[in-house]
Each structure stands twice: as structure tokens, then as C-alpha cells.
Design an enzyme around this catalytic site. Structure first.
Site, short mmCIF file in Angstrom:
data_model
loop_
_atom_site.label_atom_id
_atom_site.label_comp_id
_atom_site.label_asym_id
_atom_site.label_seq_id
_atom_site.Cartn_x
_atom_site.Cartn_y
_atom_site.Cartn_z
N ASN A 66 -9.84 -0.26 -0.22
CA ASN A 66 -8.38 -0.14 -0.24
C ASN A 66 -7.83 -0.74 -1.53
O ASN A 66 -7.83 -1.96 -1.70
CB ASN A 66 -7.80 -0.84 0.99
N HIS A 84 -3.50 7.78 2.11
CA HIS A 84 -3.79 6.43 1.64
C HIS A 84 -5.23 6.09 2.01
O HIS A 84 -5.66 6.31 3.15
CB HIS A 84 -2.82 5.45 2.32
N CYS A 137 0.82 -1.23 0.00
CA CYS A 137 0.00 0.00 0.00
C CYS A 137 0.85 1.27 0.00
O CYS A 137 0.35 2.35 -0.31
CB CYS A 137 -0.94 0.00 1.20
N1 ACO Z 1 -18.40 -8.53 9.17
C1 ACO Z 1 -18.92 -8.78 10.38
N2 ACO Z 1 -18.17 -9.08 11.47
C2 ACO Z 1 -16.84 -9.12 11.29
C3 ACO Z 1 -16.23 -8.89 10.05
C4 ACO Z 1 -17.07 -8.60 8.97
N3 ACO Z 1 -16.58 -8.35 7.73
N4 ACO Z 1 -14.91 -9.01 10.19
C5 ACO Z 1 -14.67 -9.31 11.49
N5 ACO Z 1 -15.85 -9.38 12.15
C6 ACO Z 1 -16.05 -9.66 13.55
C7 ACO Z 1 -14.95 -10.52 14.13
O1 ACO Z 1 -15.21 -11.88 13.94
C8 ACO Z 1 -15.01 -10.15 15.57
O2 ACO Z 1 -16.09 -10.83 16.16
P1 ACO Z 1 -16.00 -11.40 17.68
O3 ACO Z 1 -15.80 -10.18 18.54
O4 ACO Z 1 -17.30 -12.08 17.87
O5 ACO Z 1 -14.82 -12.30 17.69
C9 ACO Z 1 -15.35 -8.69 15.51
O6 ACO Z 1 -15.98 -8.45 14.26
C10 ACO Z 1 -14.12 -7.83 15.60
O7 ACO Z 1 -14.58 -6.57 15.75
P2 ACO Z 1 -13.65 -5.46 16.28
O8 ACO Z 1 -12.74 -5.94 17.32
O9 ACO Z 1 -14.53 -4.33 16.63
O10 ACO Z 1 -12.82 -5.16 14.99
P3 ACO Z 1 -11.96 -3.90 14.77
O11 ACO Z 1 -12.56 -2.73 15.42
O12 ACO Z 1 -10.54 -4.22 15.08
O13 ACO Z 1 -12.11 -3.68 13.24
C11 ACO Z 1 -10.75 -3.72 11.30
C12 ACO Z 1 -11.50 -4.55 12.33
C13 ACO Z 1 -11.76 -2.95 10.46
C14 ACO Z 1 -10.02 -4.68 10.37
C15 ACO Z 1 -9.78 -2.78 12.04
O14 ACO Z 1 -8.93 -3.50 12.87
C16 ACO Z 1 -8.98 -1.95 11.09
O15 ACO Z 1 -9.49 -1.03 10.50
N6 ACO Z 1 -7.67 -2.21 10.99
C17 ACO Z 1 -6.85 -1.47 10.07
C18 ACO Z 1 -6.68 -2.33 8.98
C19 ACO Z 1 -6.72 -1.70 7.64
O16 ACO Z 1 -7.37 -0.74 7.32
N7 ACO Z 1 -5.99 -2.36 6.81
C20 ACO Z 1 -5.93 -2.03 5.47
C21 ACO Z 1 -4.75 -2.67 4.89
S1 ACO Z 1 -3.32 -2.04 5.60
C22 ACO Z 1 -3.17 -0.56 5.08
O17 ACO Z 1 -3.48 -0.26 3.98
C23 ACO Z 1 -2.72 0.37 6.05
#
Ligand code: ACO
Length: 332
Positions: A286, A256, A118
Site C-alpha cells: 500500500n 486503490h 490513501c
Molecule cells: N504476521 C503474523 N501474524 C500477524 C501479523 C503479521 N504481520 N499481524 C497480525 N498478526 C496476528 C495477530 O496478532 C492476530 O493474532 P492472534 O489471533 O493470536 O491475536 C492475528 O494475526 C489476527 O489475524 P486475523 O484476525 O485473521 O487478521 P485479519 O484477518 O483481520 O487481517 C489485516 C489483518 C490484514 C490487517 C486485515 O484486517 C485487513 O486487511 N484490513 C484492511 C486494512 C488495510 O488493508 N489497510 C490498508 C490501509 S487502509 C486503506 O488503504 C484502505
């Protein structure tokens, strides 16, 4: 010797982009994976993404974006002597996707790929700037293009809903800064960083020399989020300092486009007016190396970013790799 030295500037004179025709809304994804529009929107701000069709490749997207950037720069394609494509999803493992873009454009130009996921676009920009400043190259196409859909594991809902495909391109032109006329124009600063101790927090679970597969994206979401907010902010601060500019001098920040929550958290930390921050992530998710030039093209096409505006760009990706740049776009 000082009197004989010619000061050179690298101007950004054209931008173009491409998104594939196939659109997938959050609701469409509920047919592929257990998720909801509410979860995706709240966690990422993403509303839809575009995926390449069966016969469409990264070089096809890069080629279309490149043609638009060349047209907008108003130069002949035959003046281009350097093509750098930032991609993690090449058409073939080798040769480079850049050589395919060169072939499709039917031009002579040194062509190669840069891989920093990225952060690929800011890395490619840095390589282009160095090669143009120190070398013979005058007109460089810098392209970010990725088919991230090919790396998605539809059994992993935490990553598969976040990515999309696309391409963006810019035209860089070297110019002699006679009588300091172009002093405050073009690429004013560019910083890049890498830290391999975070290799495992964002990677594919396969690769050519490990298992002869491409693998699927695996991500420790919360860890990546934390590093993204920190490193996007510090690299922008560094690039501002290097260009002797202050955050409030920026007309626009083009971050980004990974996640709206990251964009908001960085804007808050950097104390930049959110109305000056370009956000297009809802429209395409993304798109990895394509995300900054895509957002830039959308902002230029909609007359938000104007000729002469001072912009900041910054990105982070797997590696971890990250960087930022300050650019006054266009020409006087
Ligand atoms: N739909 C529904 N539920 C989901 C999904 C989905 N697509 N994905 C995960 N869940 C569930 C998980 O199973 C988990 O459930 P559980 O609590 O019962 O185990 C729960 O949602 C997790 O939720 P949160 O802990 O609230 O997740 P979080 O707030 O960490 O959000 C996310 C996840 C969006 C991936 C976040 O960590 C994030 O934005 N990270 C940054 C990653 C990013 O943007 N990466 C892009 C690539 S890297 C870059 O370009 C920088």
C-alpha cells in the site's frame, strides 16, 4: 448566453511512476518483525514493497514520476500552470511538497498539497478538475507520492507489513470541446466523501499540533476492511451513475492498491470480471496516495490499458475519506 458558452473537457494525456530501488520481500521483513510470507500473502496478497533510501524523500519520487508523465503527455513542462501533490508524508511539515516539485522542475506553476491519505489521489483529481473547469488553469500535474515507511512502527506487525513507498503522476489538459468532438473523453465524473466519525480507526498516534511528532500508523484492521469494501463499492456506483455509464462498460477498474482481499471483495460485490481489475499490490504494497497512478502507469506501460479505454478508479483512506472517478483516458 448558452450559445456563447464554451464546453470544456479535462483530458488525461500522460502518466508516470517511480518506485525506490530498495526492495523488501516478505521474507526480508521476518528479520524486522515476527511474521511470515504465508501470513502476509494470505491476508493481503503483498509479496514485496519498496522503501526510500536514507537520502531519498517524497519530493524526489514525485519529481521522477512527474517527469515521466510530462514526457508521455508530449508537452513542454513550461505549459504546466498547476501542480497538486497528494501526500501524507511531505519532505517538511511546510512548505508544501508541490512547491519542491515545482522548484525541481524549474517551472512557474501554482503548487500546493492535498492531504486525504490513501484517498489523496482522487481528492487531488477532484480539486484539479474544479480549478481547471472554473479557472484559468490549462495543464495540471496531479501527483500521488508517499514515503509510508517513515510512519511504520516495527513493533506493530499488523500494520508495518502492509505499506510501501512510491509515486505516480498524471498530466491533465484542458481542451475546448468544439462540436462535441471530445464529449465522451477525459474525466467524466468524480465523487469524493469524508466521514470524521471514523477518525480513530486509521490514524497516526502523533502529530504536529498534538505532540510535535509525526507518530506511527495505527489501524483497526477489521473495521477498515469492512468500510473499504462498502465505500469503494458505493462511490464507484455513484461515479458510474454520474457519468451515465454501467459497470460492464468499463474496460478496466484501477482500484486503490491496499489489499488483494479488499480488491477481490469489491470486484465480487460489483460483479465486475476480475480480469478487468488492475492489481499491482503484490509488487509494492500500500503506497497510499501513489497507489492508483502507480497501478495505472504499470497497466499503461504494459499495454493493458490503451488510449481511449474507459476506466474507473476508486480509493479510501484515513478520515475516513473516499471517492471514485470515471475517465476515458488519452485523446482521440
Ligand atoms: N504476521 C503474523 N501474524 C500477524 C501479523 C503479521 N504481520 N499481524 C497480525 N498478526 C496476528 C495477530 O496478532 C492476530 O493474532 P492472534 O489471533 O493470536 O491475536 C492475528 O494475526 C489476527 O489475524 P486475523 O484476525 O485473521 O487478521 P485479519 O484477518 O483481520 O487481517 C489485516 C489483518 C490484514 C490487517 C486485515 O484486517 C485487513 O486487511 N484490513 C484492511 C486494512 C488495510 O488493508 N489497510 C490498508 C490501509 S487502509 C486503506 O488503504 C484502505
Amino acid at each position: 448566453m448558452g450559445d456563447l458558452e464554451i464546453s470544456l473537457k479535462i483530458l488525461l494525456t500522460g502518466v508516470g511512476s517511480y518506485l525506490p530501488n530498495n526492495k523488501y520481500s516478505n521474507d526480508d521483513l521476518t528479520k524486522l518483525v515476527e511474521t511470515s510470507d504465508e501470513w502476509i500473502s494470505k491476508r493481503s496478497g503483498i509479496k514485496k514493497r519498496h522503501f526510500v533510501s536514507a537520502n531519498e524523500t517524497t519530493s524526489d519520487m514525485a519529481f521522477i514520476a512527474a517527469k515521466k508523465a510530462i514526457k508521455n503527455a508530449n508537452i513542454s513542462k513550461h505549459e504546466i500552470d498547476l501542480i497538486i501533490v497528494a501526500t501524507t508524508t511531505p519532505d517538511n511539515t511546510f512548505p508544501s511538497t508541490a512547491t519542491l516539485v515545482q522548484k525541481k522542475l524549474s517551472i512557474n506553476a501554482v503548487s500546493f498539497d492535498v492531504q486525504a491519505v490513501c484517498a489523496g489521489f482522487v481528492f487531488a483529481l477532484s480539486v484539479a478538475k474544479s480549478m481547471m473547469s472554473d479557472g484559468i488553469y490549462k495543464n495540471c500535474l496531479v501527483i500521488g507520492a508517499d514515503s509510508m515507511s517513515k510512519l511504520l512502527d516495527w513493533k506493530d506487525r499488523s500494520t508495518s507489513v502492509l505499506f510501501g513507498d512510491g509515486a505516480g503522476a498524471i498530466m491533465l489538459q484542458k481542451i475546448e470541446n468544439n462540436e462535441n468532438f471530445y464529449n465522451d473523453w477525459g474525466i467524466l465524473s468524480n465523487v469524493i466523501h469524508s466521514d470524521g466519525q471514523y477518525y480513530d480507526i486509521l490514524k497516526t498516534n502523533g502529530g504536529v499540533s498534538s505532540d510535535q511528532k509525526t507518530g506511527y500508523i495505527q489501524m483497526q484492521g477489521k473495521e477498515v476492511f469492512k468500510h473499504a469494501v462498502d465505500k469503494l463499492s458505493t462511490s464507484l456506483e455513484e461515479a458510474l451513475k454520474e457519468s451515465n455509464k454501467k459497470i460492464n462498460e468499463l474496460d478496466w477498474l484501477v482500484p486503490h492498491q491496499a489489499n488483494q482481499r479488499i480488491i477481490l471483495a469489491v470486484a465480487d460485490r460489483m460483479k465486475i470480471d476480475i480480469n478487468k481489475v488492475i492489481s499491482t499490490v503484490s509488487n509494492h504494497g500500500n503506497t497510499s496516495a501513489a497507489s492508483i497512478p502507480l497501478a495505472l502507469d504499470e497497466a499503461v506501460s504494459s499495454n493493458k490499458i490503451l488510449n481511449g479505454n474507459l476506466i474507473g478508479i476508486h480509493a479510501i483512506g484515513g478520515g475516513l475519506s473516499w471517492g471514485a472517478s470515471i475517465i476515458r483516458i488519452g485523446k482521440p
